[in-house]
Design a protein around this motif. Structure first.
Motif, mmCIF file in Angstrom:
data_model
loop_
_atom_site.group_PDB
_atom_site.id
_atom_site.type_symbol
_atom_site.label_atom_id
_atom_site.label_comp_id
_atom_site.label_asym_id
_atom_site.label_seq_id
_atom_site.Cartn_x
_atom_site.Cartn_y
_atom_site.Cartn_z
ATOM 1 N N ARG A 81 21.303 23.757 8.699
ATOM 2 C CA ARG A 81 22.672 23.754 9.230
ATOM 3 C C ARG A 81 23.162 25.140 9.592
ATOM 4 O O ARG A 81 22.935 26.092 8.841
ATOM 5 C CB ARG A 81 23.624 23.234 8.163
ATOM 6 C CG ARG A 81 23.846 21.777 8.240
ATOM 7 C CD ARG A 81 25.028 21.412 7.396
ATOM 8 N NE ARG A 81 25.112 19.982 7.248
ATOM 9 C CZ ARG A 81 25.634 19.185 8.167
ATOM 10 N NH1 ARG A 81 26.116 19.659 9.299
ATOM 11 N NH2 ARG A 81 25.687 17.884 7.948
ATOM 12 N N PRO A 107 29.573 21.271 5.459
ATOM 13 C CA PRO A 107 29.667 20.970 4.028
ATOM 14 C C PRO A 107 28.519 21.576 3.227
ATOM 15 O O PRO A 107 27.476 21.919 3.790
ATOM 16 C CB PRO A 107 29.551 19.439 3.997
ATOM 17 C CG PRO A 107 28.779 19.087 5.221
ATOM 18 C CD PRO A 107 29.115 20.129 6.253
ATOM 19 N N GLY A 108 28.730 21.704 1.914
ATOM 20 C CA GLY A 108 27.616 21.994 1.004
ATOM 21 C C GLY A 108 27.523 23.416 0.504
ATOM 22 O O GLY A 108 28.108 24.353 1.052
ATOM 23 N N GLY A 109 26.773 23.547 -0.584
ATOM 24 C CA GLY A 109 26.647 24.814 -1.293
ATOM 25 C C GLY A 109 25.835 25.869 -0.550
ATOM 26 O O GLY A 109 26.088 27.065 -0.721
ATOM 27 N N LEU A 110 24.875 25.435 0.263
ATOM 28 C CA LEU A 110 24.045 26.418 0.977
ATOM 29 C C LEU A 110 24.917 27.299 1.865
ATOM 30 O O LEU A 110 24.818 28.535 1.844
ATOM 31 C CB LEU A 110 22.987 25.668 1.797
ATOM 32 C CG LEU A 110 21.979 26.480 2.608
ATOM 33 C CD1 LEU A 110 20.667 25.706 2.715
ATOM 34 C CD2 LEU A 110 22.468 26.822 3.995
ATOM 35 N N TYR A 121 16.415 14.177 9.806
ATOM 36 C CA TYR A 121 17.522 14.558 8.911
ATOM 37 C C TYR A 121 17.864 13.439 7.923
ATOM 38 O O TYR A 121 17.736 13.604 6.708
ATOM 39 C CB TYR A 121 18.745 14.964 9.752
ATOM 40 C CG TYR A 121 20.005 15.155 8.938
ATOM 41 C CD1 TYR A 121 20.132 16.221 8.062
ATOM 42 C CD2 TYR A 121 21.072 14.259 9.034
ATOM 43 C CE1 TYR A 121 21.277 16.383 7.285
ATOM 44 C CE2 TYR A 121 22.224 14.417 8.280
ATOM 45 C CZ TYR A 121 22.317 15.478 7.406
ATOM 46 O OH TYR A 121 23.442 15.626 6.641
ATOM 47 N N ASN A 152 16.553 13.421 3.903
ATOM 48 C CA ASN A 152 17.511 12.869 2.944
ATOM 49 C C ASN A 152 17.171 11.477 2.417
ATOM 50 O O ASN A 152 17.818 11.004 1.474
ATOM 51 C CB ASN A 152 18.921 12.915 3.544
ATOM 52 C CG ASN A 152 19.373 14.366 3.655
ATOM 53 O OD1 ASN A 152 19.247 15.128 2.692
ATOM 54 N ND2 ASN A 152 19.822 14.770 4.829
ATOM 55 N N ASP A 160 15.694 26.055 2.259
ATOM 56 C CA ASP A 160 15.827 24.678 1.771
ATOM 57 C C ASP A 160 14.796 23.646 2.260
ATOM 58 O O ASP A 160 13.983 23.895 3.146
ATOM 59 C CB ASP A 160 17.258 24.180 2.006
ATOM 60 C CG ASP A 160 17.825 23.557 0.727
ATOM 61 O OD1 ASP A 160 17.114 23.491 -0.283
ATOM 62 O OD2 ASP A 160 19.000 23.124 0.744
ATOM 63 N N TYR A 161 14.927 22.468 1.624
ATOM 64 C CA TYR A 161 13.891 21.426 1.695
ATOM 65 C C TYR A 161 13.685 20.852 3.089
ATOM 66 O O TYR A 161 12.646 20.267 3.365
ATOM 67 C CB TYR A 161 14.263 20.283 0.720
ATOM 68 C CG TYR A 161 15.588 19.606 1.048
ATOM 69 C CD1 TYR A 161 16.799 20.209 0.722
ATOM 70 C CD2 TYR A 161 15.638 18.392 1.710
ATOM 71 C CE1 TYR A 161 18.018 19.617 1.024
ATOM 72 C CE2 TYR A 161 16.856 17.787 2.015
ATOM 73 C CZ TYR A 161 18.036 18.407 1.673
ATOM 74 O OH TYR A 161 19.239 17.819 1.990
ATOM 75 N N GLN A 162 14.655 21.018 3.975
ATOM 76 C CA GLN A 162 14.487 20.448 5.316
ATOM 77 C C GLN A 162 13.446 21.241 6.128
ATOM 78 O O GLN A 162 12.928 20.737 7.121
ATOM 79 C CB GLN A 162 15.816 20.479 6.091
ATOM 80 C CG GLN A 162 16.985 19.770 5.422
ATOM 81 C CD GLN A 162 17.823 20.715 4.563
ATOM 82 O OE1 GLN A 162 17.362 21.800 4.190
ATOM 83 N NE2 GLN A 162 19.035 20.307 4.232
ATOM 84 N N HIS A 210 17.072 25.486 -2.384
ATOM 85 C CA HIS A 210 18.388 25.374 -3.040
ATOM 86 C C HIS A 210 18.444 24.210 -4.030
ATOM 87 O O HIS A 210 19.355 24.149 -4.843
ATOM 88 C CB HIS A 210 19.485 25.192 -1.987
ATOM 89 C CG HIS A 210 19.687 26.412 -1.140
ATOM 90 N ND1 HIS A 210 20.794 27.207 -1.229
ATOM 91 C CD2 HIS A 210 18.887 26.994 -0.201
ATOM 92 C CE1 HIS A 210 20.698 28.217 -0.382
ATOM 93 N NE2 HIS A 210 19.538 28.104 0.260
ATOM 94 N N ILE A 211 17.517 23.265 -3.902
ATOM 95 C CA ILE A 211 17.562 22.073 -4.770
ATOM 96 C C ILE A 211 16.429 22.185 -5.805
ATOM 97 O O ILE A 211 15.607 23.098 -5.725
ATOM 98 C CB ILE A 211 17.482 20.781 -3.913
ATOM 99 C CG1 ILE A 211 16.111 20.628 -3.243
ATOM 100 C CG2 ILE A 211 18.579 20.779 -2.854
ATOM 101 C CD1 ILE A 211 15.931 19.285 -2.522
ATOM 102 N N ARG A 213 30.350 16.730 -3.039
ATOM 103 C CA ARG A 213 29.961 15.937 -1.882
ATOM 104 C C ARG A 213 29.735 14.531 -2.426
ATOM 105 O O ARG A 213 29.283 14.361 -3.558
ATOM 106 C CB ARG A 213 28.634 16.451 -1.300
ATOM 107 C CG ARG A 213 28.775 17.223 -0.028
ATOM 108 C CD ARG A 213 27.454 17.666 0.568
ATOM 109 N NE ARG A 213 26.446 17.948 -0.415
ATOM 110 C CZ ARG A 213 25.502 17.085 -0.795
ATOM 111 N NH1 ARG A 213 25.405 15.903 -0.222
ATOM 112 N NH2 ARG A 213 24.626 17.431 -1.712
ATOM 113 N N ARG A 227 26.478 12.519 4.657
ATOM 114 C CA ARG A 227 25.314 11.684 5.047
ATOM 115 C C ARG A 227 25.702 10.205 5.154
ATOM 116 O O ARG A 227 25.040 9.327 4.597
ATOM 117 C CB ARG A 227 24.187 11.889 4.028
ATOM 118 C CG ARG A 227 23.869 13.371 3.874
ATOM 119 C CD ARG A 227 22.864 13.683 2.798
ATOM 120 N NE ARG A 227 22.857 15.128 2.565
ATOM 121 C CZ ARG A 227 22.303 15.730 1.519
ATOM 122 N NH1 ARG A 227 21.671 15.032 0.618
ATOM 123 N NH2 ARG A 227 22.343 17.037 1.390
#
Ligand code: ADP
Ligand code: G6P
Length: 480
Positions: free
Chosen positions: A15, A34-37, A88, A93, A142-144, A166-167, A276, A314
Motif C-alpha cells: 500500500r 488503514p493499518g499499522g504499516l 490481494y 489475505n 510485509d507478507y504481500q 510486520h505480521i 481494524r 478487506r
C-alpha cells in the motif's frame, strides 16, 4: 526531493500511505490508508528523503503517474480488478494472513491465486529496479511482497535489499502446509537482512531455511551456496511516540476528549477498543466478556460503557463480512438486553477517524482493551501508552500480541479465556491510581525509548553492516 528515477532509499509496500477514494460529491480524492504499516513507516519516510512504491488501493485499472503528496514521493503500482481479487483478497489475505496468524481462520490454497501473487510481486520488483539509484537501499515490506527481494536481486545485484515482516512468522508445522513454501523462503532470501517482530519468528525462519532449503546457518545468519550471507533478526516495530504525545497534549484534543466523555454521560469508566475489523483482533470475545460483566451485575451501566471503534477492512473477503455481521448482532443483542435510553452499553463505530480523534479517544478512555488472538505487534497499544502523559489509564493486553513482549506491565490476558478476561477487566477497573501510575510509567519509558525512528535506524544500520557479497564479480557501490 529526490526524483523517483534516482532514489537512494526506496520503500516497497503493497500500500501507498494514501488510498484513492471517491468523495461524497463523486470527485476523486486521496485518504490515509488503514493499518499499522502505514502508521509506522510514514514518519520514517518523512525523515528520510526516499521514494515509496505501492498500490493506490483502487480496484479499477487506474494507472497514476508518480506524484508528491504531503511531502512524500509516491510511485503507484496499478492492479487490475482480477489481481485485487486473486493477489490481494486471495493469496495475501485469504491464504497468507490466516496461515501466518496461527490459523485463526482457515487459509485457502488456490493455484490461480499463487500465479497472481507471482505476477504482482514481479511488477513491484520491476518498478523498484527502475526507481532505485546505483547502489541504493531498497526496503521491501510485509507478507504481500515476499518474492520481491529475490526478483529484485536478479535484476539489480548492486542494491542493498532489506525485508521486514510486520505480521507474525508462523511455526514450521503451519508454514509447511503452504504448497509454495520453498518459493516463499527463496524469495525472502534475496534480501541481505530480513527483519521480524520477535526473536522467535526469526528463529522459526532460520530453522525452516535449514530444513526445507538445506542452506547452512549459524545463529541468525544463513549462508547461501554462493557465499552470500543473509541475516534474520528481530526488530520490534514502534510508533512516533513524541508525535502522538504532542498531539495528545494539544488543546483541541483535550477539548475533544472532554466532549467525548460528556457525550457518553460522564461514566466513571470508559472502556475502549480500536481495531481494524479483523478476525485476528478478538473483538467479538472482548465485547462478549464486557456484556457478561454487565449481565452478571459485576459492572453497572452508570459506571461503565464500552466504546468500540472498528475500521472497515478487506470488506469483500467472506470471513470479514461474516465477522462484521457477528459483531453487529452481538452489539445489538447486548444493547437491546442491557442498554437504557440514552445509555447503550456499547457504542460501536464502524468508521475510520483522523489521528486527532484517535488521540482524543485514547485520552478519554480509562481502560484500553487490546485482545488479539495473534498480532505481529499491535500499535494501538503503544499509541494509547504514548497519549497517557498523565501516567493514568489502564491497558488490558493480549499475551499473543507482539507488544506484550515489551509492555509487560499491562494487565495481560489470554483472549481465548473469556472468564480470565472478565476477571482481568474487573481487576483493571478496580485498580487504584497508584497502581495504574506505576504500570503506566514503566510502559511509557519503554515506548519513549523504543520509538519508530529507533526501529528504522537499527534496521538500516544492520542492513548496511551485513558483510559484502563474496562474489567479487558483482560490483556493489555504496549508497551516498
Ligand atoms: P493493524 O496493522 O493490524 O491494523 P495495528 O494496531 O498495529 O494493527 O495498527 C493499526 C493502526 O490503525 C493504528 O495506527 C491505529 O491508530 C489505526 N487505526 C485503527 N483503527 C482506526 C480507526 N477507526 N480510524 C483511524 N485509524 C485507526
Ligand atoms: C496490517 C498489515 C499491512 C496492511 C494493513 C492494512 O498492518 O501488516 O501490510 O497494509 O494491515 O491492511 P490492508 O489489507 O487494508 O492493506
Amino acid at each position: 526531493m529526490t526524483s523517483p528515477a534516482q532514489a537512494d532509499l526506496v520503500i516497497v509496500a503493497n500500500r501507498l500511505p494514501v488510498d484513492r477514494v471517491t468523495a461524497p460529491d463523486g470527485s476523486p480524492a486521496w485518504r490515509r490508508s488503514p493499518g499499522g504499516l502505514v502508521t509506522a513507516l510514514e514518519p520514517v519516510m518523512r525523515a528520510e528523503d526516499g521514494a515509496w512504491i505501492g498500490w493506490p488501493g483502487s480496484s479499477d485499472d487506474d494507472d497514476f503517474e508518480p506524484f508528491v503528496e504531503d511531502g512524500l514521493s509516491l510511485i503507484p503500482v496499478p492492479m487490475s480488478a482480477q489481481e485485487v481479487e486473486e493477489f490481494y483478497e486471495g493469496f495475501s489475505n485469504g491464504t497468507l494472513w490466516p496461515l501466518y496468524h496461527d490459523l485463526v481462520a482457515k487459509p485457502e490454497f488456490h493455484r490461480e491465486w499463487w500465479e497472481s501473487y507471482v505476477a504482482v510481486n514481479q511488477r513491484f520488483a520491476d518498478k523498484a529496479a527502475q526507481v532505485a539509484a546505483d547502489g541504493a537501499t531498497v526496503w521491501v515490506q510485509d507478507y504481500q511482497l515476499q518474492l520481491v527481494p529475490q526478483m529484485l536481486r536478479q535484476q539489480r545485484p548492486d542494491l542493498r535489499i532489506g525485508f521486514y515482516l510486520h505480521i507474525p512468522f508462523p511455526p514450521a508445522e503451519l508454514f509447511s502446509q503452504l504448497p509454495w513454501r520453498r518459493q516463499i523462503l527463496e524469495g525472502l532470501l534475496g534480501a541481505d537482512l530480513i527483519g521480524f517482530q520477535l526473536p522467535g519468528a526469526a528463529a522459526n525462519f532460520v530453522r525452516l531455511v535449514r530444513s526445507r532449503v538445506g542452506h547452512k546457518t549459524h545463529r541468525d545468519t544463513i549462508y547461501l551456496p554462493d557465499g552470500r550471507p543473509v541475516k534474520a533478526t528481530a526488530f520490534p516495530i514502534s510508533i512516533d511516540t513524541a508525535g502522538f504525545e504532542e498531539l495528545a497534549r494539544s488543546e483541541g484534543v483535550e477539548r475533544r476528549a472532554k466532549e467525548i466523555r460528556e457525550a457518553l454521560g460522564d461514566p466513571r469508566c470508559i472502556f475502549l477498543g480500536v481495531d481494524r475489523l479483523d478476525y485476528t483482533k478478538g473483538i467479538y470475545s472482548r465485547l462478549r466478556a464486557f456484556g457478561e460483566l454487565i449481565r452478571d451485575g459485576k459492572l453497572d451501566l452508570e459506571d461503565a460503557v464500552f466504546v468500540q471503534v472498528a475500521t472497515p477492512s478487506r470488506e469483500r473477503v467472506e470471513q470479514y463480512r461474516i465477522l462484521r455481521d457477528d459483531i453487529e448482532r452481538l452489539v445489538g443483542g447486548i444493547n437491546g438486553d442491557h442498554g437504557r435510553i440514552g445509555r447503550p452499553a456499547i457504542s460501536y463505530l464502524h468508521t475510520s477517524h483522523p489521528r486527532e480523534e484517535m488521540a482524543a479517544l485514547y485520552r478519554a478512555a480509562d481502560i484500553m482493551v487490546v485482545t488479539p488472538f495473534r498480532d505481529g505487534m499491535n500499535l494501538v497499544a503503544k499509541e494509547y501508552v504514548a497519549c497517557r502523559f498523565d501516567n493514568d489509564g489502564a491497558l488490558v493486553l493480549s499475551e499473543f500480541a507482539g507488544a506484550a513482549a515489551e509492555l509487560r506491565q499491562a494487565w495481560l490476558v489470554n483472549p481465548y479465556d473469556i472468564d480470565g478476561m472478565k476477571a482481568m477487566l474487573l481487576e483493571a477497573f478496580a485498580a487504584d491510581s497508584k497502581e495504574r501510575g506505576r504500570r503506566m510509567r514503566a510502559m511509557r519509558k519503554t515506548v519513549l525509548q523504543h520509538d519508530v525512528a529507533k526501529w528504522a535506524e537499527d534496521f538500516l544500520r544492520d542492513l548496511e553492516a551485513v558483510p559484502e557479497h563474496h562474489d567479487k564479480s558483482v560490483r556493489r557501490p555504496r549508497a551516498k
